[in-house]
Design a protein around this motif. Structure first.
Motif, PDB file in Angstrom:
ATOM      1  N   SER B 277       0.838  -1.205   0.000  1.00  0.00           N
ATOM      2  CA  SER B 277       0.000   0.000   0.000  1.00  0.00           C
ATOM      3  C   SER B 277       0.872   1.254   0.000  1.00  0.00           C
ATOM      4  O   SER B 277       0.601   2.214  -0.723  1.00  0.00           O
ATOM      5  N   GLN B 278       1.926   1.242   0.830  1.00  0.00           N
ATOM      6  CA  GLN B 278       2.836   2.387   0.856  1.00  0.00           C
ATOM      7  C   GLN B 278       3.469   2.599  -0.510  1.00  0.00           C
ATOM      8  O   GLN B 278       3.600   3.721  -0.988  1.00  0.00           O
ATOM      9  N   ASN B 281       0.999   4.002  -2.933  1.00  0.00           N
ATOM     10  CA  ASN B 281       0.803   5.435  -2.652  1.00  0.00           C
ATOM     11  C   ASN B 281       1.935   6.264  -3.238  1.00  0.00           C
ATOM     12  O   ASN B 281       1.719   7.313  -3.832  1.00  0.00           O
ATOM     13  N   ALA B 284       2.049   6.316  -7.021  1.00  0.00           N
ATOM     14  CA  ALA B 284       0.942   7.109  -7.565  1.00  0.00           C
ATOM     15  C   ALA B 284       1.326   8.585  -7.697  1.00  0.00           C
ATOM     16  O   ALA B 284       0.670   9.340  -8.404  1.00  0.00           O
ATOM     17  N   THR B 285       2.385   9.001  -7.017  1.00  0.00           N
ATOM     18  CA  THR B 285       2.806  10.405  -7.109  1.00  0.00           C
ATOM     19  C   THR B 285       3.872  10.609  -8.186  1.00  0.00           C
ATOM     20  O   THR B 285       4.299  11.728  -8.446  1.00  0.00           O
ATOM     21  N   ARG B 287       3.881  10.384 -11.443  1.00  0.00           N
ATOM     22  CA  ARG B 287       3.521  11.201 -12.607  1.00  0.00           C
ATOM     23  C   ARG B 287       3.740  12.688 -12.301  1.00  0.00           C
ATOM     24  O   ARG B 287       4.270  13.438 -13.122  1.00  0.00           O
ATOM     25  N   ALA B 288       3.304  13.095 -11.095  1.00  0.00           N
ATOM     26  CA  ALA B 288       3.469  14.500 -10.710  1.00  0.00           C
ATOM     27  C   ALA B 288       4.940  14.836 -10.500  1.00  0.00           C
ATOM     28  O   ALA B 288       5.404  15.905 -10.907  1.00  0.00           O
ATOM     29  N   ASP B 291       6.471  15.136 -13.622  1.00  0.00           N
ATOM     30  CA  ASP B 291       5.699  16.107 -14.390  1.00  0.00           C
ATOM     31  C   ASP B 291       5.464  15.618 -15.823  1.00  0.00           C
ATOM     32  O   ASP B 291       5.783  16.292 -16.797  1.00  0.00           O
ATOM     33  N   VAL B 292       4.904  14.428 -15.893  1.00  0.00           N
ATOM     34  CA  VAL B 292       4.616  13.835 -17.201  1.00  0.00           C
ATOM     35  C   VAL B 292       3.314  14.430 -17.735  1.00  0.00           C
ATOM     36  O   VAL B 292       2.297  14.426 -17.045  1.00  0.00           O
ATOM     37  N   ALA B 293       3.356  14.946 -18.941  1.00  0.00           N
ATOM     38  CA  ALA B 293       2.146  15.506 -19.556  1.00  0.00           C
ATOM     39  C   ALA B 293       1.335  14.383 -20.188  1.00  0.00           C
ATOM     40  O   ALA B 293       1.850  13.613 -20.993  1.00  0.00           O
ATOM     41  N   LYS B 297      -4.511  20.640 -21.663  1.00  0.00           N
ATOM     42  CA  LYS B 297      -5.329  21.334 -20.668  1.00  0.00           C
ATOM     43  C   LYS B 297      -6.195  22.375 -21.357  1.00  0.00           C
ATOM     44  O   LYS B 297      -5.714  23.076 -22.247  1.00  0.00           O
TER      45      LYS B 297
END
Lengths: 420, 298
Positions: B277-278, B281, B284-285, B287-288, B291-293, B297
């Motif tokens: 789970s860790q 988690n 899951a961050t 991509r940010a 900074d993958v586009a 937008k």
């Protein structure tokens, strides 16, 4: 004959429906009337203080919805468990207060929270009550010397059909609020923040009839009986100190003062069988009239059963639930506990039976003179034909945050640290 | 197979012609025909920055190698079946499926390939008797449950055909960086969701092996991307992998394989739940962090 009667009623009621629709549409054409339509009385902004001498959710008036979830601790490190308790406390503090939800600023990240309550968090009378299971006091964290004196593993009673998957747990949370979404919001938030330390092992959702809570009348359980009529009144703080809270006079550990023992019993009802049971059997099994809730032979719900005037159990049978649960002899609250139960509804069994019943919950200063002795008196009651307990356990509700400790479990962790 | 396939083909042609002539809703999804000077040009996918090309190629090569291993192991499985050596055939199944679980999120990028190759009986109301139940788990079922060697041989043949097809498709395809980043987390999600419950391999009980394979697959992607991940985060990710692998290592047998799922203790299972789970988690961050586009937008 009966059929034609039914048909007649059906016709009339259909006509009434048409009338009602006509009236309704007329109302809509009149703006003044539409504006004065009654608003909801649901106070979503209601806050129940989470940090007090005692934890909320024990003698707090029942909210409409509940979720009981048991976790096992996945770490063996005392420091990590401390971290876990701190996170839990932080989340409870956050969730039980009203605030705007912080907007997400980076959409490449998962959103901060589930979003199911919209952009504003209204606690909706949320309480989250933290309790520790007997299993947490083994050798893992050095808690064994500090185990609450009355805390034992729940043993099977003769009518029990305990299923391992529904029993025990190192930590339980009782999450209550006035709507299911408020409960689920809190539950998901807590799981998200504690998954590094806690794994859920069982969960049961409960509900109480909204109409009873809204009308402040005794909630009716799935048997159709008022449940909680004779409950010890929370308003009497002396009584609560006598039967619910662990106090200084108690011979328990000092760190336990302000806490309470929790018994959770997941009880399956055979409702199809119950619905086929004659009313007089139902009433005599309970010892109360079904509609009024009055003791047998009495008029009003709050009337005394007057056991002293029924020494042979002619009116209220010795076998009846209320007489066995609380003989009121030698005094009232013979069952030294306070109940806080919910109904549950799951699916159907392999034989097509509804899987419904009761999440029986009670709190007491002493498990033995509270739940255990009461259940022993109930063993063999006629009601057993309709009920089968299958899960739950005994837990210790941590003392509240009264200033001496900054997070739930603080004193226990400090004690264990000194020894370690 | 031919005798079965023909009526099926005819039926689907009939169905198709019915659909084409009657379905208006399908047409509504197509963009309107554009005329005049104001034609709107499609933006298309956001191109993957060149710095990631190497990592992507490495992952595609890794996937291709694993598919090659699957094909080779399935061929060996066939030989074992021909010689009537069931226990050897069973071993080959477990190993072949492990290779599959090392690249499964990548396979999932290829349309319904994963559904064809790796559907479980629980995907279907009719369970094992559903005609769509085929691929790895049909082989598993025939080897470990019904022990029908002749039928297993047919099933392996069909699975081989799908795997060869998949290999060809892999050789021609490119994947974009968002998919690669997402796959690192998808591996962990599929381990938590299915393997931790022992529900991937109901007959061979080899979910521990598959869980290890999922973690290896995830770890491989992170290795390829490691140059782009901030050191502090990379440390955390790698520490999680180490802790997960340390638990998995308790279950390695003398021949380098894994014990059956029943061996997994509650103690280790709950630890894996927290660690996975860790890790999920954290990944899951990613991509940010990178900074993958992914989207335009508006």
């Amino acid at each position: 004959m009966k059929n034609t009667q039914n048909l007649a009623t059906a016709v009339v009621s259909r006509r009434n429906v048409l009338k009602a629709i006509a009236a309704g549409s007329a109302a809509l054409t009149l703006p003044s009337m539409a504006a004065s339509a009654p608003k909801t009385c649901h106070d979503y902004a209601k806050v129940i203080k989470f940090n007090d001498l005692h934890q909320a959710g024990v003698i707090t008036k029942e909210q409409k919805d509940a979720s009981f979830i048991a976790f096992d601790v996945t770490t063996e490190s005392l420091d990590e468990l401390e971290q876990c308790f701190k996170i839990l406390t932080d989340r409870i503090a956050y969730l039980t207060q009203a605030h705007a939800i912080t907007p997400n600023t980076n959409d490449k990240l998962p959103p901060r929270e589930s979003g199911i309550l919209g952009s504003y968090l209204k606690p909706d009378a949320l309480t989250i009550t933290v309790a520790l299971g007997e299993s947490l006091f083994d050798s893992r964290f050095g808690f064994s010397a500090f185990k609450p004196k009355r805390l034992v593993e729940m043993k099977s009673f003769p009518n029990d059909r305990l299923e391992q998957d529904w029993c025990g747990g190192d930590i339980t949370l009782q999450i209550c609020a006035n709507s299911p979404e408020s409960v689920i919001y809190a539950l998901r938030d807590i799981i998200r923040h504690t998954s590094a330390y806690l794994i859920p092992v069982w969960k049961m959702d409960g509900f109480l009839p909204s109409r009873n809570i809204d009308n402040q009348s005794t909630p009716i359980n799935l048997f159709g009986f008022k449940d909680g009529t004779g409950n010890a009144p929370a308003e009497s703080s002396q009584l609560m100190d006598d039967i619910v809270w662990v106090t200084d006079d108690d011979k328990d550990h000092a760190w336990c003062v302000g806490g309470s023992y929790q018994a959770i019993r997941l009880i399956r009802f055979n409702l199809e069988f119950w619905d086929r049971t004659p009313l007089e059997d139902q009433e005599n099994d309970f010892g109360r009239h079904k509609v009024s809730g009055a003791p047998i032979g009495m008029k009003h719900e709050q009337d005394s059963p007057e056991f002293d005037k029924d020494p042979h159990g002619d009116r209220i049978l010795f076998d009846s639930h209320i007489r066995r649960a609380e003989p009121r002899n030698p005094h009232r609250y013979t069952a030294e506990l306070r109940r806080r139960s919910y109904s549950y509804s799951l699916g159907v069994s392999s034989t097509g039976a509804l899987d419904m019943g009761l999440i029986f919950v009670c709190y007491q200063q002493n498990l033995k003179t509270g739940f255990i002795d009461t259940q022993k008196r109930l063993n063999g009651e006629p009601l057993e034909r309709y009920v089968k307990p299958f899960g739950g356990g005994y837990y210790f509700v941590l003392p509240g945050l009264d200033g001496k400790q900054t997070y739930f479990g603080h004193q226990l962790i400090e004690l264990a640290k000194k020894v370690a | 197979m031919n005798s079965k396939a023909k009526p099926l083909l005819m039926a689907s042609c009939l169905l198709l012609s019915l659909l084409v002539s009657t379905s208006l809703s399908a047409k509504a999804l197509r963009s309107p025909v554009q005329t005049g000077d104001d034609i709107i040009v499609a933006k298309g996918d956001i191109p993957t920055p060149a710095k990631y090309h190497q990592a992507i190629q490495a992952e595609l090569d890794y996937a291709s190698q694993n598919i090659t291993s699957i094909i080779s192991l399935l061929n060996q499985l066939n030989v074992a079946l021909s010689s009537g050596n069931l226990s050897q055939a069973q071993q080959f199944y477990v190993q072949a499926h492990q290779h599959y679980e090392r690249v499964r999120p990548i396979v999932r990028l290829f349309g319904h390939a994963d559904r064809i190759i790796n559907s479980r009986a629980s995907y279907f109301l009719q369970g094992t008797s559903d005609y769509r139940f085929k691929g790895f788990h049909l082989v598993e079922y025939l080897l470990f449950d019904s022990k029908n060697l002749a039928a297993a041989k047919d099933a392996v043949g069909e699975l081989l055909m799908y795997c060869r097809d998949l290999k060809q498709r892999l050789a021609q395809e490119q994947i974009d960086i968002p998919k690669l980043v997402q796959s690192s987390a998808d591996f962990i999600e599929m381990a938590i969701e299915v393997k931790l419950a022992g529900k991937e391999n109901l007959y061979s009980h080899s979910d521990i092996a598959d869980m290890a394979a999922n973690v290896q697959g995830s770890q491989h992607i992170i290795e390829e991307l490691s140059a782009f991940i901030p050191q502090s985060m990379l440390k955390q990710i790698n520490r999680n992998y180490q802790q997960i692998n340390a638990i998995m290592s308790h279950y390695v047998t003398a021949n380098g394989q894994y014990k059956t799922f029943e061996a997994l203790t509650w103690h280790d299972k709950k630890k894996l739940y927290s660690l996975l789970s860790q890790q999920a988690n954290l990944l899951a961050t990613l991509r940010a962090i990178l900074d993958v586009a992914v989207y335009y937008k508006f």
